[in-house]
Design a protein around this motif. Structure first.
Motif, PDB file in Angstrom:
ATOM      1  N   GLN A  33       9.812  -0.522 -19.048  1.00 11.39           N
ATOM      2  CA  GLN A  33      10.023   0.902 -18.042  1.00 11.39           C
ATOM      3  C   GLN A  33      10.849   1.893 -18.574  1.00 11.39           C
ATOM      4  O   GLN A  33      11.203   1.888 -19.779  1.00 11.39           O
ATOM      5  N   SER A  34      10.980   2.992 -17.882  1.00  7.23           N
ATOM      6  CA  SER A  34      11.560   4.309 -18.191  1.00  7.23           C
ATOM      7  C   SER A  34      13.194   3.971 -18.751  1.00  7.23           C
ATOM      8  O   SER A  34      13.756   4.675 -19.556  1.00  7.23           O
ATOM      9  N   GLU A  35      13.612   3.097 -17.813  1.00  7.86           N
ATOM     10  CA  GLU A  35      15.232   2.948 -18.196  1.00  7.86           C
ATOM     11  C   GLU A  35      15.578   1.481 -18.743  1.00  7.86           C
ATOM     12  O   GLU A  35      16.995   0.962 -18.536  1.00  7.86           O
ATOM     13  N   ASN A  36      14.710   0.399 -18.871  1.00  3.84           N
ATOM     14  CA  ASN A  36      15.097  -0.797 -19.160  1.00  3.84           C
ATOM     15  C   ASN A  36      14.781  -1.405 -20.460  1.00  3.84           C
ATOM     16  O   ASN A  36      14.510  -2.497 -20.768  1.00  3.84           O
TER      17      ASN A  36
ATOM     18  N   GLY B 206       0.812  -1.259   0.148  1.00  4.84           N
ATOM     19  CA  GLY B 206       0.060   0.061   0.012  1.00  4.84           C
ATOM     20  C   GLY B 206       0.968   1.280  -0.022  1.00  4.84           C
ATOM     21  O   GLY B 206       0.265   2.309  -0.022  1.00  4.84           O
ATOM     22  N   THR B 207       2.119   1.228  -0.025  1.00  4.77           N
ATOM     23  CA  THR B 207       3.039   2.332  -0.081  1.00  4.77           C
ATOM     24  C   THR B 207       3.320   2.839  -1.187  1.00  4.77           C
ATOM     25  O   THR B 207       4.021   3.980  -1.440  1.00  4.77           O
ATOM     26  N   GLY B 208       3.199   1.969  -2.189  1.00  2.00           N
ATOM     27  CA  GLY B 208       3.781   2.478  -3.513  1.00  2.00           C
ATOM     28  C   GLY B 208       4.874   1.811  -4.252  1.00  2.00           C
ATOM     29  O   GLY B 208       5.529   0.896  -3.380  1.00  2.00           O
ATOM     30  N   CYS B 209       5.208   1.916  -5.371  1.00  5.03           N
ATOM     31  CA  CYS B 209       6.342   1.327  -6.064  1.00  5.03           C
ATOM     32  C   CYS B 209       7.286   2.615  -6.568  1.00  5.03           C
ATOM     33  O   CYS B 209       7.109   3.212  -7.514  1.00  5.03           O
ATOM     34  N   ALA B 210       8.407   2.603  -5.792  1.00  2.47           N
ATOM     35  CA  ALA B 210       9.386   3.633  -6.099  1.00  2.47           C
ATOM     36  C   ALA B 210       9.875   3.276  -7.372  1.00  2.47           C
ATOM     37  O   ALA B 210      10.579   4.302  -7.984  1.00  2.47           O
ATOM     38  N   ALA B 211      10.164   2.098  -7.838  1.00  4.29           N
ATOM     39  CA  ALA B 211      10.863   1.771  -8.952  1.00  4.29           C
ATOM     40  C   ALA B 211      10.254   2.388 -10.253  1.00  4.29           C
ATOM     41  O   ALA B 211      10.911   2.476 -11.238  1.00  4.29           O
ATOM     42  N   ILE B 212       9.035   2.219 -10.012  1.00 10.58           N
ATOM     43  CA  ILE B 212       7.940   2.764 -11.553  1.00 10.58           C
ATOM     44  C   ILE B 212       8.324   4.356 -11.509  1.00 10.58           C
ATOM     45  O   ILE B 212       7.939   5.102 -10.855  1.00 10.58           O
ATOM     46  N   GLY B 213       9.059   4.714 -12.594  1.00 14.55           N
ATOM     47  CA  GLY B 213       9.440   6.158 -12.963  1.00 14.55           C
ATOM     48  C   GLY B 213      10.754   6.231 -12.038  1.00 14.55           C
ATOM     49  O   GLY B 213      11.107   7.505 -12.113  1.00 14.55           O
ATOM     50  N   GLY B 214      11.096   5.314 -11.394  1.00 12.72           N
ATOM     51  CA  GLY B 214      12.600   5.703 -10.673  1.00 12.72           C
ATOM     52  C   GLY B 214      13.912   4.918 -11.336  1.00 12.72           C
ATOM     53  O   GLY B 214      13.669   4.827 -12.584  1.00 12.72           O
ATOM     54  N   VAL B 215      14.544   4.432 -10.561  1.00 10.89           N
ATOM     55  CA  VAL B 215      15.811   3.867 -11.183  1.00 10.89           C
ATOM     56  C   VAL B 215      15.397   2.184 -11.273  1.00 10.89           C
ATOM     57  O   VAL B 215      15.281   1.801 -10.414  1.00 10.89           O
ATOM     58  N   ASN B 216      15.138   2.107 -12.621  1.00 12.67           N
ATOM     59  CA  ASN B 216      14.499   0.588 -12.981  1.00 12.67           C
ATOM     60  C   ASN B 216      15.314  -0.070 -14.116  1.00 12.67           C
ATOM     61  O   ASN B 216      14.634  -0.956 -14.662  1.00 12.67           O
ATOM     62  N   ARG B 217      16.613   0.242 -14.259  1.00  8.96           N
ATOM     63  CA  ARG B 217      17.323  -0.295 -15.213  1.00  8.96           C
ATOM     64  C   ARG B 217      17.262  -2.026 -15.103  1.00  8.96           C
ATOM     65  O   ARG B 217      17.177  -2.759 -16.055  1.00  8.96           O
TER      66      ARG B 217
ATOM     67  N   ALA C  77      11.627  -5.722 -14.270  1.00  2.09           N
ATOM     68  CA  ALA C  77      10.905  -6.255 -15.174  1.00  2.09           C
ATOM     69  C   ALA C  77      10.357  -5.637 -16.566  1.00  2.09           C
ATOM     70  O   ALA C  77       9.996  -4.509 -16.495  1.00  2.09           O
ATOM     71  N   ILE C  78      10.309  -6.512 -17.335  1.00  2.73           N
ATOM     72  CA  ILE C  78       9.556  -6.164 -18.868  1.00  2.73           C
ATOM     73  C   ILE C  78       8.347  -7.150 -18.911  1.00  2.73           C
ATOM     74  O   ILE C  78       7.789  -6.742 -19.893  1.00  2.73           O
ATOM     75  N   PHE C  79       8.143  -8.326 -18.368  1.00  2.00           N
ATOM     76  CA  PHE C  79       7.011  -8.960 -18.640  1.00  2.00           C
ATOM     77  C   PHE C  79       6.219  -9.156 -17.246  1.00  2.00           C
ATOM     78  O   PHE C  79       6.839  -8.975 -16.180  1.00  2.00           O
ATOM     79  N   GLY C  80       4.927  -9.272 -17.291  1.00  2.00           N
ATOM     80  CA  GLY C  80       4.214  -9.705 -16.174  1.00  2.00           C
ATOM     81  C   GLY C  80       4.289  -8.689 -14.960  1.00  2.00           C
ATOM     82  O   GLY C  80       3.672  -8.969 -13.986  1.00  2.00           O
TER      83      GLY C  80
END
Length: 337
Positions: free
Chosen positions: A302-305, A134-145, A148-151
């Motif tokens: 995602q933005s970096e991967n 419930g706190t969120g996902c910092a990786a979405i829009g963050g450092v996400n190199r 995941a790219i599937f699922g």
């Protein structure tokens, strides 16, 4: 690290009772992942249930295949003559992971249950739905190199870190577990979960269940296999993309093939459509490229991967080529064959 109770059962029934007692309990064996998580305050168990005295430390013949006890170390599996002869893909995948010291301590069951290496999951100062729902996902829009790219879901884009599990997925192993209601068997494809709305749950294992063994089917993919692992450095690094592939050939025609990807999803990733496409096709670069295109068509970067899409496509082609040629990737000389 928080304070905790410590118990050491000597039977599976005692272990199940200890984990199902109502306390925030965790099993510990090799501890190569759990102890780190406790040091980072990511895991704060109230009780540790030490299962190292349970009789789960053998590799045994079972139903024409092999059964790997949950406490068999990764090194023991990798160097077992029966595994090397009948399931060399599994041996190769294990040797591609971690270091010799860690493989000597890490166990079969623990490898199945290791948690993601997402930066944000390990940092309790950042939001993470997997660590704190419930706190969120910092990786979405963050450092996400590395992510995941599937699922993926809007709740989590973390990847599963195991090498061993990618091979077990391609080999279509099964997982035997026990709980208060007795034993049950879970197909490997159903053991790990995609994140969905509950990314804190990595597997379908019940909170009151224990892994007993991983069972390998009666199959022989000895000649045509490979485990190809692509990473930022050649040792002691998690996969950006990995491919575990096994194949049966009838002359130059693919009779059947299975392959799984690591480093790209919340679980080892297989594509049934791509595997079905390969059956009956010639074992050529063109065939392998077409299968790879089927897989990566489902990728959502995602933005970096975004680079992982082309990396995965090339890795699939190279992995299937190695498997078809019977020239598996060496885990000592890591230059790609």
């Amino acid at each position: 690290m928080n304070r905790f109770d410590y118990v050491r059962p000597t039977t599976v029934d005692e272990a199940v009772r200890a984990i199902a007692s109502g306390a925030n309990a965790r099993f510990i064996a090799g501890g190569t992942n759990l102890v780190d998580l406790m040091k980072y305050n990511v895991e704060r168990p109230e009780r540790l249930v030490d299962i190292t005295r349970l009789p789960l430390d053998r590799i045994e013949e079972r139903d024409g295949g092999l059964s790997l006890g949950a406490l068999v170390t990764n090194s023991t599996v990798a160097y077992d003559d029966r595994v090397k002869a009948r399931y060399p893909l599994l041996s190769s995948a294990i040797l591609a992971g971690a270091s010799g010291q860690l493989r000597n301590a890490a166990t079969t069951g623990g490898n199945l249950l290791q948690r993601t290496r997402c930066y944000y999951f390990y940092d309790d100062a950042t939001p993470c739905n997997k660590r704190e729902p419930g706190t969120g996902c910092a990786a979405i829009g963050g450092v996400n190199r590395i992510h995941a790219i599937f699922g993926t879901s809007s709740s989590c884009i973390a990847t599963h870190p195991s090498d061993m599990c990618v091979a077990l997925a391609a080999l279509e192993a099964t997982v035997r577990v026990a709980g208060p209601g007795g034993e049950r068997t879970i197909p490997f494809a159903d053991f790990h979960r995609l994140p969905g709305d509950t990314p804190e749950r990595d597997t379908t294992l019940g909170a009151d269940e224990i892994v007993l063994a991983v069972d390998l089917p009666d199959a022989d993919f000895g000649a045509h296999h490979t485990y190809l692992k692509l990473r930022d450095r050649l040792s002691y690094a998690f996969a950006l993309v990995s491919v575990a592939a096994v194949m049966r050939l009838d002359g130059d025609t693919i009779a059947s093939a299975r392959f799984a990807l690591g480093g790209v999803a919340h679980k080892p990733w297989r594509d049934a459509q791509a595997e079905a496409f390969l059956a009956g096709k010639p074992a050529t670069q063109e065939t392998f490229a077409a299968a790879a295109n089927i897989v990566v068509a489902e990728a959502r970067p995602q933005s970096e991967n975004g680079f992982k899409i082309e990396l995965a496509r090339r890795a699939i082609i190279r992995g299937l080529t190695q498997a078809a040629a019977g020239t598996p990737q060496s885990q000592s000389d890591k230059r790609i064959a």
